[in-house]
Design a protein around this motif. Structure first.
Motif, mmCIF file in Angstrom:
data_model
loop_
_atom_site.group_PDB
_atom_site.id
_atom_site.type_symbol
_atom_site.label_atom_id
_atom_site.label_comp_id
_atom_site.label_asym_id
_atom_site.label_seq_id
_atom_site.Cartn_x
_atom_site.Cartn_y
_atom_site.Cartn_z
ATOM 1 N N ILE A 118 0.853 -1.186 0.000
ATOM 2 C CA ILE A 118 0.000 0.000 0.000
ATOM 3 C C ILE A 118 0.891 1.239 0.000
ATOM 4 C CG2 ILE A 118 -1.674 1.375 1.309
ATOM 5 C CD1 ILE A 118 -2.842 -1.184 2.389
ATOM 6 N N SER A 119 0.630 2.139 -0.923
ATOM 7 C CA SER A 119 1.356 3.404 -0.945
ATOM 8 C C SER A 119 0.560 4.453 -0.181
ATOM 9 C CB SER A 119 1.586 3.872 -2.381
ATOM 10 O OG SER A 119 2.387 5.043 -2.405
ATOM 11 N N ALA A 120 1.243 5.215 0.654
ATOM 12 C CA ALA A 120 0.576 6.236 1.463
ATOM 13 C C ALA A 120 1.599 7.242 1.950
ATOM 14 C CB ALA A 120 -0.145 5.607 2.650
ATOM 15 N N HIS A 121 1.157 8.475 2.081
ATOM 16 C CA HIS A 121 1.967 9.483 2.754
ATOM 17 C C HIS A 121 2.197 9.014 4.191
ATOM 18 C CE1 HIS A 121 2.973 13.313 4.705
ATOM 19 N NE2 HIS A 121 3.378 13.717 3.519
ATOM 20 N N PRO A 122 3.379 9.253 4.769
ATOM 21 C CA PRO A 122 3.640 8.776 6.135
ATOM 22 C C PRO A 122 2.594 9.195 7.162
ATOM 23 C CG PRO A 122 5.673 9.485 5.105
ATOM 24 C CD PRO A 122 4.573 9.837 4.145
ATOM 25 N N HIS A 123 2.044 10.409 7.035
ATOM 26 C CA HIS A 123 1.016 10.839 7.982
ATOM 27 C C HIS A 123 -0.273 10.048 7.781
ATOM 28 C CE1 HIS A 123 2.364 14.689 10.102
ATOM 29 N NE2 HIS A 123 3.437 14.184 9.531
ATOM 30 N N ALA A 124 -0.605 9.728 6.535
ATOM 31 C CA ALA A 124 -1.791 8.915 6.269
ATOM 32 C C ALA A 124 -1.617 7.516 6.845
ATOM 33 C CB ALA A 124 -2.059 8.860 4.767
ATOM 34 N N TRP A 125 -0.444 6.945 6.636
ATOM 35 C CA TRP A 125 -0.171 5.605 7.166
ATOM 36 C C TRP A 125 -0.309 5.583 8.689
ATOM 37 C CZ3 TRP A 125 0.514 1.015 4.764
ATOM 38 C CH2 TRP A 125 1.008 -0.058 5.534
ATOM 39 N N ALA A 126 0.254 6.590 9.345
ATOM 40 C CA ALA A 126 0.188 6.654 10.808
ATOM 41 C C ALA A 126 -1.245 6.782 11.303
ATOM 42 C CB ALA A 126 1.024 7.825 11.312
ATOM 43 N N GLN A 127 -2.090 7.478 10.551
ATOM 44 C CA GLN A 127 -3.468 7.685 10.993
ATOM 45 C C GLN A 127 -4.380 6.492 10.704
ATOM 46 O OE1 GLN A 127 -5.092 11.765 10.271
ATOM 47 N NE2 GLN A 127 -3.069 12.168 9.400
ATOM 48 N N ARG A 129 -3.001 3.208 11.071
ATOM 49 C CA ARG A 129 -2.150 2.103 11.520
ATOM 50 C C ARG A 129 -2.940 0.961 12.156
ATOM 51 N NH1 ARG A 129 0.877 4.951 14.664
ATOM 52 N NH2 ARG A 129 2.442 5.498 13.106
ATOM 53 N N ARG A 130 -3.867 1.279 13.042
ATOM 54 C CA ARG A 130 -4.610 0.216 13.739
ATOM 55 C C ARG A 130 -5.518 -0.545 12.790
ATOM 56 N NH1 ARG A 130 -5.126 4.237 17.742
ATOM 57 N NH2 ARG A 130 -7.334 4.542 17.276
ATOM 58 N N TRP A 131 -6.182 0.163 11.856
ATOM 59 C CA TRP A 131 -7.049 -0.519 10.891
ATOM 60 C C TRP A 131 -6.223 -1.456 10.020
ATOM 61 C CZ3 TRP A 131 -7.589 -1.493 5.790
ATOM 62 C CH2 TRP A 131 -8.846 -1.949 5.344
ATOM 63 N N LEU A 132 -5.082 -1.001 9.570
ATOM 64 C CA LEU A 132 -4.220 -1.820 8.723
ATOM 65 C C LEU A 132 -3.722 -3.051 9.469
ATOM 66 C CD1 LEU A 132 -2.215 1.086 7.080
ATOM 67 C CD2 LEU A 132 -3.796 -0.446 5.886
ATOM 68 N N ALA A 133 -3.354 -2.880 10.730
ATOM 69 C CA ALA A 133 -2.876 -4.018 11.516
ATOM 70 C C ALA A 133 -3.969 -5.057 11.717
ATOM 71 C CB ALA A 133 -2.352 -3.532 12.872
ATOM 72 N N ALA A 134 -5.210 -4.586 11.813
ATOM 73 C CA ALA A 134 -6.320 -5.510 12.034
ATOM 74 C C ALA A 134 -6.764 -6.218 10.763
ATOM 75 C CB ALA A 134 -7.497 -4.759 12.654
ATOM 76 N N HIS A 135 -6.708 -5.535 9.617
ATOM 77 C CA HIS A 135 -7.269 -6.080 8.387
ATOM 78 C C HIS A 135 -6.212 -6.531 7.370
ATOM 79 C CE1 HIS A 135 -10.558 -3.624 10.075
ATOM 80 N NE2 HIS A 135 -11.354 -4.512 9.509
ATOM 81 N N VAL A 185 -11.191 4.085 6.892
ATOM 82 C CA VAL A 185 -10.083 3.282 7.408
ATOM 83 C C VAL A 185 -9.227 4.049 8.415
ATOM 84 C CG1 VAL A 185 -9.990 1.855 5.342
ATOM 85 C CG2 VAL A 185 -8.610 3.934 5.457
ATOM 86 N N ALA A 186 -9.493 5.326 8.621
ATOM 87 C CA ALA A 186 -8.733 6.103 9.603
ATOM 88 C C ALA A 186 -9.094 5.647 11.005
ATOM 89 C CB ALA A 186 -9.005 7.588 9.443
ATOM 90 N N ASP A 187 -8.102 5.607 11.883
ATOM 91 C CA ASP A 187 -8.326 5.173 13.256
ATOM 92 C C ASP A 187 -9.135 6.193 14.057
ATOM 93 O OD1 ASP A 187 -6.789 2.919 12.706
ATOM 94 O OD2 ASP A 187 -4.936 3.923 13.291
ATOM 95 N N ASN A 188 -9.059 7.443 13.676
ATOM 96 C CA ASN A 188 -9.793 8.501 14.371
ATOM 97 C C ASN A 188 -10.606 9.272 13.340
ATOM 98 O OD1 ASN A 188 -10.708 10.747 15.780
ATOM 99 N ND2 ASN A 188 -8.793 11.067 16.890
ATOM 100 N N GLU A 189 -11.915 9.084 13.348
ATOM 101 C CA GLU A 189 -12.784 9.726 12.356
ATOM 102 C C GLU A 189 -12.931 11.228 12.589
ATOM 103 O OE1 GLU A 189 -14.305 8.617 9.587
ATOM 104 O OE2 GLU A 189 -13.237 6.724 9.810
#
Length: 326
Positions: A118-127, A129-135, A185-189
């Motif tokens: 998955i390509s993402a800006h580092p700030h997008a990836w950080a925001q 992170r939890r959804w990606l780890a779960a799915h 998919v953001a951890d904080n809506e």
């Protein structure tokens, strides 16, 4: 000092202002820019990164830059803070807020279970992170220069890319003809990013009563109590700080400066007194502008620190000097 964000270009012409911003089309920065000036009012100049956007103002290639300076989840945008802290002086003229959300998108025909990178800006990836780890716990992060740069690559020729999907702003999905694989998919809506309009120094706009002043300050010494001595310049005058972040000066380990947002305007007596105090005790103070704030103040003006209180105290001291008061 700052000129009005909608002022005419410095060359006196009537042309539209040129705004540098992090591109390509569809970024959150473009959404912030549209709050400042629409595409029919200004010339949009997309840049590859935030440093290039700021430097475009310094070189005269742009009249203004719109850049992200702070995110409610990730904190300060260090590249922006550091670029503003050094080099030719620039000032902040205005701030805007943009809600932040992300969609996992890919080329048509891609399935979620097929995604390996998955390509993402580092700030997008950080925001996310939890959804990606779960799915998608085994997915590989491919860093991107902006939130829409990978979308533009996916929309290009059907060549091989080192990623299968991208974390992008919702409008970018339709703009680049992609297929959404997962929304929200953001951890904080409730995440929000603060953007600022950067311009060359000029006349400071008058206070509005709800303003913010941004500074870069170096500590007065490397001894115990140096940070307290710097902070006391604000506390003693009743100036509340809404943000303070340490950043390495870069010349040696252990040497830091502080990027500060203070509530108030340089025309306010309490803020002016605090700035004079900083100038007296700190080796370096960079004024990055006083401008209208868009969020609510964090604290009330403390009794004894209103403009009238400073004026009355100054008048009393003058009377003492003239022998007219005791």
């Amino acid at each position: 000092m700052a000129e009005q964000e909608d002022a005419a270009p410095a060359d006196g012409s009537s042309r539209r202002l040129r705004y540098a911003y992090l591109g390509p089309a569809g970024t959150f920065t473009e959404a912030a820019l549209r709050q400042v000036a629409g595409p029919d009012e200004a010339e949009y100049l997309p840049q590859v990164d935030v440093v290039a956007a700021i430097e475009a103002v310094r070189t005269g290639a742009a009249d203004r830059a719109v850049v992200a300076i702070e995110n409610s989840v990730e904190g300060g945008v260090t590249a922006v803070l550091d670029t503003l802290a050094t080099g030719a002086p620039l000032v902040l003229l205005r701030e805007v807020l943009v809600p932040v959300s992300f969609v996992l998108a890919a080329r048509p025909g891609t399935r979620l279970e097929d995604v390996r990178g998955i390509s993402a800006h580092p700030h997008a990836w950080a925001q996310c992170r939890r959804w990606l780890a779960a799915h998608l716990p085994h997915v590989v992060h491919v860093p991107a220069t902006s939130n829409t740069a990978p979308a533009a690559l996916l929309a290009g020729e059907d060549g091989a890319l080192p990623f299968d999907a991208a974390l992008v702003p919702p409008p970018a999905v339709e703009h680049y003809g992609l297929t959404p694989l997962a929304a929200h998919v953001a951890d904080n809506e409730r995440a929000v990013t603060r953007f600022v309009v950067v311009g060359p120094p000029g006349q400071v706009p008058p206070p509005t009563g709800a303003d913010k002043t941004t500074l870069v300050v170096h500590l007065p010494s490397n001894q115990a109590g140096a940070l307290l001595e710097m902070l006391e310049q604000f506390a003693a005058r009743g100036v509340n700080l809404s943000r303070i972040e340490s950043r390495p000066i870069g010349d040696a380990l252990g040497r830091y400066s502080f990027s500060i947002d203070a509530e108030g305007h340089v025309a306010d007596e309490r803020m002016a007194e605090a700035l004079m105090g900083l100038h007296r005790v700190c080796p370096h103070v960079r004024f990055l502008g006083s401008y209208p704030r868009v969020d609510a103040p964090h604290g009330d003006v403390r009794p004894g620190t209103h403009d009238a209180d400073f004026a009355a105290a100054r008048s009393w001291v003058q009377q003492l000097r003239e022998g007219r008061a005791h």
